[in-house]
Design a protein around this motif. Structure first.
Motif, PDB file in Angstrom:
ATOM      1  N   SER A 264     -40.974 -12.887  53.661  1.00 32.04           N
ATOM      2  CA  SER A 264     -42.344 -13.300  53.975  1.00 32.04           C
ATOM      3  C   SER A 264     -43.340 -12.077  53.644  1.00 32.04           C
ATOM      4  N   VAL A 265     -44.233 -12.315  52.751  1.00 35.77           N
ATOM      5  CA  VAL A 265     -45.184 -11.498  52.400  1.00 35.77           C
ATOM      6  C   VAL A 265     -46.606 -11.604  52.537  1.00 35.77           C
ATOM      7  N   GLN A 266     -47.248 -10.606  52.457  1.00 37.99           N
ATOM      8  CA  GLN A 266     -48.783 -10.730  52.684  1.00 37.99           C
ATOM      9  C   GLN A 266     -49.464 -10.996  51.445  1.00 37.99           C
ATOM     10  N   GLU A 267     -50.583 -11.831  51.566  1.00 34.81           N
ATOM     11  CA  GLU A 267     -51.369 -12.118  50.140  1.00 34.81           C
ATOM     12  C   GLU A 267     -51.824 -10.987  49.787  1.00 34.81           C
ATOM     13  N   GLY A 268     -51.684 -10.632  48.165  1.00 36.21           N
ATOM     14  CA  GLY A 268     -52.267  -9.732  47.711  1.00 36.21           C
ATOM     15  C   GLY A 268     -51.133  -8.502  47.580  1.00 36.21           C
ATOM     16  N   ARG A 269     -49.980  -8.733  48.303  1.00 36.58           N
ATOM     17  CA  ARG A 269     -48.751  -7.637  48.233  1.00 36.58           C
ATOM     18  C   ARG A 269     -48.109  -8.022  47.167  1.00 36.58           C
ATOM     19  N   ILE A 270     -47.083  -7.176  46.797  1.00 34.64           N
ATOM     20  CA  ILE A 270     -45.951  -7.309  45.970  1.00 34.64           C
ATOM     21  C   ILE A 270     -44.624  -8.363  46.637  1.00 34.64           C
ATOM     22  N   SER A 271     -44.391  -9.479  45.793  1.00 38.01           N
ATOM     23  CA  SER A 271     -43.173 -10.010  46.488  1.00 38.01           C
ATOM     24  C   SER A 271     -41.807  -9.643  45.374  1.00 38.01           C
ATOM     25  N   ILE A 272     -40.843  -9.182  46.202  1.00 42.50           N
ATOM     26  CA  ILE A 272     -39.579  -8.900  45.325  1.00 42.50           C
ATOM     27  C   ILE A 272     -38.201  -9.854  45.623  1.00 42.50           C
ATOM     28  N   LEU A 273     -38.047 -10.586  44.912  1.00 43.26           N
ATOM     29  CA  LEU A 273     -36.895 -11.532  45.025  1.00 43.26           C
ATOM     30  C   LEU A 273     -35.690 -11.041  44.209  1.00 43.26           C
ATOM     31  N   ASN A 274     -34.339 -10.830  44.689  1.00 42.00           N
ATOM     32  CA  ASN A 274     -33.306 -10.193  44.329  1.00 42.00           C
ATOM     33  C   ASN A 274     -32.306 -11.314  44.265  1.00 42.00           C
ATOM     34  N   CYS A 275     -31.291 -10.961  43.028  1.00 41.03           N
ATOM     35  CA  CYS A 275     -30.232 -11.830  42.603  1.00 41.03           C
ATOM     36  C   CYS A 275     -29.235 -11.062  42.169  1.00 41.03           C
ATOM     37  N   ASP A 276     -27.969 -11.012  42.450  1.00 37.65           N
ATOM     38  CA  ASP A 276     -26.670 -10.548  41.805  1.00 37.65           C
ATOM     39  C   ASP A 276     -25.791 -11.651  41.130  1.00 37.65           C
ATOM     40  N   TYR A 277     -25.261 -11.404  40.215  1.00 36.19           N
ATOM     41  CA  TYR A 277     -24.107 -12.144  39.719  1.00 36.19           C
ATOM     42  C   TYR A 277     -22.813 -11.350  39.333  1.00 36.19           C
ATOM     43  N   THR A 278     -21.803 -12.399  39.316  1.00 32.09           N
ATOM     44  CA  THR A 278     -20.424 -11.724  39.134  1.00 32.09           C
ATOM     45  C   THR A 278     -19.711 -11.910  37.616  1.00 32.09           C
ATOM     46  N   ASN A 279     -20.278 -12.973  36.932  1.00 32.29           N
ATOM     47  CA  ASN A 279     -19.779 -13.150  35.648  1.00 32.29           C
ATOM     48  C   ASN A 279     -20.409 -12.453  34.481  1.00 32.29           C
ATOM     49  N   SER A 280     -19.562 -11.533  33.934  1.00 37.66           N
ATOM     50  CA  SER A 280     -19.912 -10.617  32.704  1.00 37.66           C
ATOM     51  C   SER A 280     -20.382 -11.435  31.671  1.00 37.66           C
ATOM     52  N   MET A 281     -19.946 -12.762  31.356  1.00 33.28           N
ATOM     53  CA  MET A 281     -20.272 -13.381  30.461  1.00 33.28           C
ATOM     54  C   MET A 281     -21.604 -14.020  30.372  1.00 33.28           C
ATOM     55  N   PHE A 282     -22.169 -14.092  31.584  1.00 39.64           N
ATOM     56  CA  PHE A 282     -23.597 -14.264  31.588  1.00 39.64           C
ATOM     57  C   PHE A 282     -24.493 -13.858  30.757  1.00 39.64           C
ATOM     58  N   ASP A 283     -25.327 -14.541  29.864  1.00 36.94           N
ATOM     59  CA  ASP A 283     -26.245 -13.885  28.808  1.00 36.94           C
ATOM     60  C   ASP A 283     -27.563 -14.227  28.773  1.00 36.94           C
TER      61      ASP A 283
ATOM     62  N   GLY B  27     -28.192 -19.789  42.191  1.00 39.64           N
ATOM     63  CA  GLY B  27     -27.931 -19.212  43.420  1.00 39.64           C
ATOM     64  C   GLY B  27     -28.648 -20.283  44.395  1.00 39.64           C
ATOM     65  N   LYS B  28     -28.202 -19.809  45.644  1.00 41.23           N
ATOM     66  CA  LYS B  28     -28.543 -20.658  46.759  1.00 41.23           C
ATOM     67  C   LYS B  28     -30.318 -20.818  47.171  1.00 41.23           C
ATOM     68  N   GLY B  29     -30.923 -19.918  46.540  1.00 43.14           N
ATOM     69  CA  GLY B  29     -32.344 -19.994  46.506  1.00 43.14           C
ATOM     70  C   GLY B  29     -32.836 -18.977  47.663  1.00 43.14           C
ATOM     71  N   THR B  30     -34.249 -18.476  47.634  1.00 44.24           N
ATOM     72  CA  THR B  30     -34.762 -17.844  48.622  1.00 44.24           C
ATOM     73  C   THR B  30     -36.099 -18.369  48.839  1.00 44.24           C
ATOM     74  N   SER B  31     -36.499 -18.692  49.995  1.00 44.80           N
ATOM     75  CA  SER B  31     -37.525 -19.182  50.317  1.00 44.80           C
ATOM     76  C   SER B  31     -38.747 -18.306  50.656  1.00 44.80           C
ATOM     77  N   LEU B  32     -39.842 -18.314  50.035  1.00 41.46           N
ATOM     78  CA  LEU B  32     -40.811 -17.325  49.876  1.00 41.46           C
ATOM     79  C   LEU B  32     -42.029 -17.724  50.576  1.00 41.46           C
ATOM     80  N   LEU B  33     -42.575 -16.888  51.601  1.00 39.28           N
ATOM     81  CA  LEU B  33     -43.777 -17.495  52.403  1.00 39.28           C
ATOM     82  C   LEU B  33     -44.721 -16.323  52.408  1.00 39.28           C
ATOM     83  N   VAL B  34     -45.890 -16.566  51.512  1.00 37.32           N
ATOM     84  CA  VAL B  34     -46.967 -15.805  51.542  1.00 37.32           C
ATOM     85  C   VAL B  34     -48.305 -16.209  52.426  1.00 37.32           C
ATOM     86  N   THR B  35     -48.359 -15.351  53.362  1.00 38.08           N
ATOM     87  CA  THR B  35     -49.280 -15.447  54.396  1.00 38.08           C
ATOM     88  C   THR B  35     -50.698 -14.897  54.024  1.00 38.08           C
ATOM     89  N   PRO B  36     -51.785 -15.723  54.466  1.00 42.65           N
ATOM     90  CA  PRO B  36     -53.117 -15.038  53.888  1.00 42.65           C
ATOM     91  C   PRO B  36     -53.449 -13.778  54.866  1.00 42.65           C
TER      92      PRO B  36
END
Lengths: 114, 113
Positions: free
Chosen positions: A12-31, A105-114
């Motif tokens: 959950s992030v306030q409007e106007g601020r930065i949203s940072i969504l993260n993701c990690d992976y295990t397969n070194s063949m991903f390009d 990935g399983k997804g991240t639900s982002l909510l941006v509040t006014p």
């Protein structure tokens, strides 16, 4: 076994601020890595991508960063807007060896509040 | 704009029924995909096809089959539907030039009772 991991189910992030969504992976063949955005009752839509030969790609308010040594990527949204509220999926591909299929990935639900 | 359409938005079937889910794309894309989306599991690839009459298994092909007789159409078949196949099914297509950027249909919410 989940090869692409989004460890934060929600953010959950306030409007106007930065949203940072993260993701990690295990397969070194991903390009190739992508972010998709999904609204309820709609299919996912492509947002932004990055090749493994780059460490940053920018498109308007959206920037994706790739840290190959850490097998980590992140999506930055600046400034965040209420219309950005959606589920964000990180995806990766190992290219031709896998038929260009995407691992999500399983997804991240982002909510941006006014 | 690429358009991917799926035959039904909502479908209710009984256990043991044969179920057909149809997907059509209008951009002459060579590659088409079927995923299912479940809460807490994200999108998982069932089958994909990179040419007419060609098919490849994805991560979870068990209990499913596919058919691609025409370039624009990719069908997912549940030979004998079971309750654990209740899910959201998403079809996608991608051109060879930008194969990673898949275009998704709106999805079919299938309930098997």
């Amino acid at each position: 076994d989940q090869q692409v991991k989004q460890n934060s189910p929600s953010l959950s992030v306030q409007e106007g601020r930065i949203s940072i969504l993260n993701c990690d992976y295990t397969n070194s063949m991903f390009d190739y890595f992508l972010w998709y955005k999904k609204y309820p009752a709609e299919g996912p839509t492509f947002l932004i991508s990055i090749s493994s030969i780059k460490d940053k790609n920018e498109d308007g308010r959206f920037t994706v960063f790739l840290n190959k040594s850490a097998k980590h990527l992140s999506l930055h949204i600046v400034p965040s807007q209420p219309g950005d509220s959606a589920v964000y999926f990180c995806a990766a591909s190992a290219g031709g060896n896998s038929g260009y299929a995407l691992n999500f990935g399983k997804g991240t639900s982002l909510l941006v509040t006014p | 704009d690429v358009k991917v359409t799926q035959s039904s938005r909502y479908l209710v079937k009984r256990t043991g029924e044969k179920v057909f889910l149809e997907c059509v794309q209008d951009m002459d894309h060579e590659n088409m995909f079927w995923y299912r989306q479940d809460p807490g599991l994200g999108l998982r690839l069932i089958y994909f096809s990179y040419d007419v009459k060609m098919k490849e298994k994805g991560d979870i092909p068990e209990g499913y089959s596919v058919s691609r007789e025409k370039k624009e159409r990719f069908s997912l078949i549940l030979e004998s539907a079971s309750t654990n196949q209740t899910s959201m099914y998403l079809c996608a297509s991608a051109g060879t030039g930008r194969i990673y950027e898949q275009y998704f249909g709106p999805g079919t919410r299938l309930t098997v009772t």
